[in-house]
Write a protein that holds these residues in place. Structure first.
Motif: not given
Length: 472
Positions: A59-64, A214-216, A345-360
């Motif tokens: 889906s490439l997470m496009l719904d997000q 969405s990619m991150p 807060i990351y989502v609101a600031l559109k910092k999706s890359t930061e979310i991906a890094k910590t989850s990894f």
């Protein structure tokens, strides 16, 4: 409407959509454990795990991305049409590519249930798109109804396929397809979604923006899969599928708990995204996060405290070893709640890359701990690795978020002491001691969350009165 009232209202609406079916599903746990052997239950759980691994990749997470950008154009129907058409067009391409891949590899899959992997992924992609569209344009009632229908139809179908037709694992799979299909059709009709789809509205520029945002979320979602689900695969490889069935039952209680948070998180994400630029955003977030954590902490401690009293009533004897894993998994998802509270807060600031890094990195920790320990401590390795992953992610995000906002958690020492006492009572497992602990936790929960509980009740009663008046 104030931010707090808006948050309470949306939470009440979304809670209505899921709470009843989750409660019914929870009550049906004795049915599942009585009818299905651990091996069969483990197979079904393993298939669902693989499906949730495939969905973000396809889906490439496009719904997000659809949800996040719709929040910015609730008064702009033209852009809504562009966004929805663009996402749906990409969805259709994704499904076509996935169909080709499935045809090419299905001959290598020996399981009789393999068709379910294809059908359920397709249904999830479309359903996620339409449900996030409903949220994005502010129709949380439609989202709630879709969630309600999906879960309730799965529950009803399970009763029919398992009890009446005795279909075993097939019954679980068929029920899931029926529930998602009914939910998808209903959502399309209620939203009149055909008004928002026209190939002429497809926009390359919107597609680029959506994909970039969405990619991150793909590595993030895969990391969440590793943290929350990879344990099942490792258990099946190193122990047995039956052991995975037992672990799945242990996870049911923490899953019900985190569902409560996920329901709230839907409106929490929306609220923070809409108000992140307010002048007093830091104060609002600090106060609200601490109130919410106190409420979810109390709920977590309550579940652990009451579990020794209700576990024998809910679970068949063949799953008794699941009892030992429950507190570890409950505390693990308590850390997941903290992660979620900060993640928006990351989502609101559109910092999706930061979310991906910590989850990894949390995923790496989860797999590492699990593989190293599973030969020595069995199922405990899966529970402890999940706890280690969520705890490490919590610590990192707690300090990393200070780059953007300073939002401390209060009363940390008090929380630790209560958790230790409750877990000692749980494993000591003396009936009198368990009853005293459960009563004490209940009193603590009401005293420490009085303001929050009154706010939720007022929001529910207010919305019920409005519905009644409209009906009259």
């Amino acid at each position: 409407m104030s931010r707090e009232k808006d948050l309470a209202k949306n939470t009440a609406i979304l809670t209505f959509g899921k709470i009843c079916t989750q409660f019914v599903s929870f009550l049906l746990l004795p049915l599942y454990t009585a009818i299905l052997e651990p091996k069969v239950y483990g197979i079904a759980d393993l298939f669902n795990s693989y499906i949730y691994l495939i969905i973000p990749v396809v889906s490439l997470m496009l719904d997000q991305g659809l949800f996040r950008f719709l929040l910015e154009c609730r008064e702009d129907e033209q852009r809504q049409k562009k966004l929805m058409t663009t996402v749906l067009c990409i969805n259709f391409i994704e499904i076509a590519v996935y169909a080709v891949v499935y045809v090419l590899v299905q001959s290598f899959i020996t399981s009789q249930y393999k068709i379910f992997i294809f059908v359920d992924v397709v249904l999830n992609i479309l359903l996620n798109t339409y449900m996030q569209f409903a949220r994005g344009i502010g129709k949380n009632g439609v989202y709630a109804l879709a969630s309600f229908l999906s879960a309730s139809m799965i529950v009803v179908s399970n009763v029919i396929t398992l009890v009446v037709l005795k279909m075993g694992a097939w019954g679980l799979f068929v029920s899931t397809v029926v529930g998602r299909s009914i939910s998808l059709i209903t959502t399309i009709i209620l939203l009149r979604s055909w008004k928002y789809f026209n190939i002429q509205y497809f926009s390359k520029s919107e597609a680029k923006v959506l994909v970039k945002y969405s990619m991150p979320f793909i590595p993030n979602q895969l990391s969440w899969w590793v943290v929350g689900v990879s344990d099942r695969t490792i258990i099946s490889w190193f122990l047995s599928v039956a052991a995975n069935g037992i672990y799945s039952v242990a996870n049911k209680f923490s899953s019900v708990y985190i569902t409560f948070y996920n329901i709230f998180n839907l409106s929490w994400t929306e609220s923070v995204s809409l108000h992140i630029k307010d002048s007093d955003a830091n104060e609002f977030l600090e106060k609200t996060i601490n109130i919410l954590f106190s409420a979810f902490y109390s709920l977590c401690m309550g579940i652990i405290a009451y579990m020794p009293l209700v576990f024998p009533l809910l679970i068949s004897d063949q799953y008794n070893s699941a009892y030992l894993q429950i507190p570890i998994l409950m505390i693990a998802v308590l850390f997941q709640v903290i992660v979620g509270l900060y993640s928006v807060i990351y989502v609101a600031l559109k910092k999706s890359t930061e979310i991906a890094k910590t989850s990894f990195w949390a995923a790496v920790i989860n797999i590492g701990v699990d593989v190293i320990l599973i030969k020595y401590i069995g199922l405990y390795a899966a529970s402890i690795s999940t706890l280690a992953a969520y705890a490490s992610m919590t610590i990192y995000r707690y300090f990393h978020i200070k780059k953007y906002m300073n939002i401390p958690l209060y009363h940390k020492m008090r929380y630790c002491c209560i958790a230790v006492a409750v877990c000692i009572s749980y494993y000591f497992n003396n009936t009198v001691f368990n009853i005293i602990t459960a009563c004490a936790v209940t009193v603590y929960a009401f005293i420490s969350n009085k303001e929050f509980l009154m706010g939720v009740l007022n929001a529910v009663f207010t919305n019920v009165k409005k519905i009644v008046k409209r009906g009259i």
